[in-house]
Design a protein around this motif. Structure first.
Motif: not given
Length: 86
Positions: A25-29, A33-35, A71-74
Motif C-alpha cells: 500500500p505504501l509503494a502504491g501511494l 503521486f510520483g506518476g 499523504i504518504v507521511l500521514m
C-alpha cells in the motif's frame, strides 16, 4: 507486553509476510503521486515550454508532489500508531 511489529513470534526473526503486506500500500501511494507528478512534468515539457502555461504547470507539479508527500507521511504515521497499539 506484545512483541514488536514485523517480528515473528515463534522464531524471533523478521516476519516477511507482514512486511510485504505493509510495503505494497505504501509503494502504491508513492507510485500514484510520483506518476501524477511525472505526467504533469512531461506535459509541461512537451506542451508548454518556457511560457506562462509552463510556469503554471510547474507549480501544479510541485503542488502534487507536496500533497503526495503529506499523504504518504500521514499514512505512515497513522499505520505506525495502529501497529504500536497492537
Amino acid at each position: 507486553m506484545s512483541p514488536p511489529p514485523f517480528i515473528d513470534r515463534e522464531s524471533g526473526e523478521l516476519d516477511l509476510r507482514q512486511i510485504r503486506a505493509e510495503v505494497f500500500p505504501l509503494a502504491g501511494l508513492i507510485v500514484l503521486f510520483g506518476g501524477l507528478a511525472l505526467l504533469m512534468f512531461l506535459i509541461t515539457l512537451l506542451v508548454a515550454g518556457n511560457s506562462l502555461l509552463g510556469g503554471l504547470l510547474t507549480v501544479v507539479t510541485q503542488f502534487i508532489l507536496a500533497v503526495g508527500t503529506g499523504i504518504v507521511l500521514m499514512y505512515v504515521i497513522a499505520r505506525g500508531i495502529q501497529l504500536a497499539d497492537g
